[in-house]
Scaffold this motif. Sequence first.
Motif: not given
Length: 424
Positions: A54-79
């Motif tokens: 059950e735990a492995s069903k559709g899961g992924i080992a943490k070390e194999d994980l990649k996370v993507g982020f799409i941001y409308v601005g950058d670190e200089n913009e508050g939101y």
Amino acid sequence: MKLRKMVGLALVSVMALSLSACGGSAPKATTAAEKTESQASEAAKTESKAETTEASKGGIAKEDLKVGFIYVGDENEGYTAAHYKGAMEMKKALGLSDDQIIIKWNVPEDETCKDAAMDLADQGCNIIFANSFGHESYMLEAAKEYPDVQFCHATGYQAATSGLSNMHNYFTNVYESRYVSGVVAGLKLNKMVEDGKVNKDAVKVGYVGAYPYAEVISGYTSFFLGVRSVCPEATMEVKYTNSWASFDLEKEAADALISDGCVLISQHADTTGAPTACEAAGVPVVGYNISMIATAPKTALTSASIDWGPYVTYAVQSVIDGKTIDTDWCQGYKEGANSITELNKDAVAPGTEEKVKEVEDAIKAGTLHVFDTSAFTVGGKKLETYKKDGSDVEYIKDGYFHESEHGSAPAFDILIDGITTIDK
């Protein structure tokens, strides 16, 4: 479940020891105990195997994980800075490395977003977040092409009707922190009246809004209700910039509101433009996303803020565990997803800290509802019912508008008495 296994095995062991001390009956009893223990062991193995599956069903080992982020601005913009902070909270909480996080900065609300999402998926990202309202349609397109990748979009509303199991919307009850920041503003207005700096019949607040969307309307209305909860004579004027983040337009809007007699300014816009104008004019200001004290040390009171960390951490952990991510996720003060930034003790009214705690505690306890219909009118009348877009969903129950309960995105889009808008 694990506790029951431990108790069962402990009982078997006790039986074996007890029966071994009973003379001639011991050999037969020990054999029965051994049989029972063997059965318990087999059951434990079967259960453990089921739990692992059950735990492995559709899961992924943490070390194999990649996370993507799409941001409308950058670190200089508050939101975007607030979103990035949440991502870093997730990274630390889950123990991810730098190379497991991929960020696309300054992504506009057009086809560029789809290209960015597809590129992140091609780079091996298992889950991708986008943070701006106009990103949603492009995230939906990418989600259709990459069914094994999870797509999470902030401020949107289409996940539930998309038919896609890998598309998710999220937001927070930011109207709660806007209400609290409004209380801070209202107390400041009372102090200004008391000190003779403002006439009681001229307590007008200005609000720099991005777009005439429900998200913005809900935000400035909750702020205004917070103001009025302590300063009932206040009115408010909203000026739109039709941009999420434009320093120049936000500064111009704030300047125009001040020229029009507004004695305190707040904002649902993402830069320091409005606080900059307020500091120059000596007008108190309530910001958004991040503390504005560095920009306006004499006039910034506080800012309504969101902590995106709880959601991002939850969603990424769900991918690791192989669990389903909520189609719509929305939490608030009680769960640590909302707050106001530090109070500027050189600018806020006396007693503000104590009042803020009182209001925050009431919100967390569920005894204070921001959109309590007894606190406002529409066309001079109390609002008794409200449905949207031909839907049968009733938003008003138990005496208040149930914001962000039927979907994560804000739904309150009503112009209440006491607020006027310009430049839609």
